[in-house]
Design a protein around this motif. Structure first.
Motif, short mmCIF file in Angstrom:
data_model
loop_
_atom_site.label_atom_id
_atom_site.label_comp_id
_atom_site.label_asym_id
_atom_site.label_seq_id
_atom_site.Cartn_x
_atom_site.Cartn_y
_atom_site.Cartn_z
N PHE A 44 11.56 -17.77 22.81
CA PHE A 44 11.50 -16.65 21.56
C PHE A 44 13.18 -16.98 21.04
CE2 PHE A 44 8.47 -14.64 24.25
CZ PHE A 44 7.30 -14.25 23.10
N ASP A 45 13.25 -17.71 20.12
CA ASP A 45 14.60 -17.97 19.48
C ASP A 45 15.26 -16.70 19.11
OD1 ASP A 45 14.46 -20.59 19.75
OD2 ASP A 45 13.66 -21.02 17.73
N LYS A 46 14.85 -15.65 18.52
CA LYS A 46 15.53 -14.58 18.16
C LYS A 46 16.06 -13.92 19.30
CE LYS A 46 14.66 -9.92 16.18
NZ LYS A 46 13.84 -8.94 15.88
N ASP A 47 15.66 -13.88 20.43
CA ASP A 47 16.20 -13.12 21.50
C ASP A 47 16.73 -14.08 22.60
OD1 ASP A 47 15.16 -10.79 20.51
OD2 ASP A 47 13.33 -10.82 21.65
N ARG A 48 16.62 -15.29 22.22
CA ARG A 48 16.98 -16.50 23.19
C ARG A 48 16.42 -16.11 24.58
NH1 ARG A 48 23.11 -16.39 21.42
NH2 ARG A 48 23.02 -14.56 22.22
N MET A 49 15.33 -15.89 24.65
CA MET A 49 14.50 -15.60 25.86
C MET A 49 13.32 -16.60 25.99
SD MET A 49 12.50 -12.17 26.70
CE MET A 49 10.97 -12.57 25.39
N THR A 50 12.98 -16.81 27.25
CA THR A 50 11.83 -17.57 27.67
C THR A 50 11.01 -16.71 28.52
OG1 THR A 50 13.02 -19.57 27.60
CG2 THR A 50 10.87 -19.63 28.84
#
Length: 78
Positions: A44-50
């Motif tokens: 998830f680019d928006k949250d910089r989360m995988t």
């Protein structure tokens, strides 16, 4: 082992209910507590989360494809 084709492939854009739009960046096999698990890796680019979602739980977790323009147009007319 289930021989069905996974519902998503690397590069697919998907929606995860609690995080929004993400991209499938791969499928991994992980061993957790002695159990082998195949997981979708969603970034998830928006949250910089995988996030890693087990293939077997993808549908019940709410993971789905983005709606197409055609599907969106059809929904607006109803």
């Amino acid at each position: 082992m289930n021989s069905e084709k996974p519902p998503f492939a690397t590069g697919d854009l998907v929606v995860y209910p609690s995080h929004g739009v993400g991209k499938i960046v791969g499928v991994e096999t992980q061993e957790i507590a002695g159990h082998t698990l195949n997981v979708f890796v969603v970034h998830f680019d928006k949250d910089r989360m995988t996030l890693r979602v087990p293939l077997a739980k993808a549908k019940v977790s709410g993971l789905r494809r983005l709606s197409s323009h055609k599907e969106m147009d059809a929904a607006q007319t109803h």
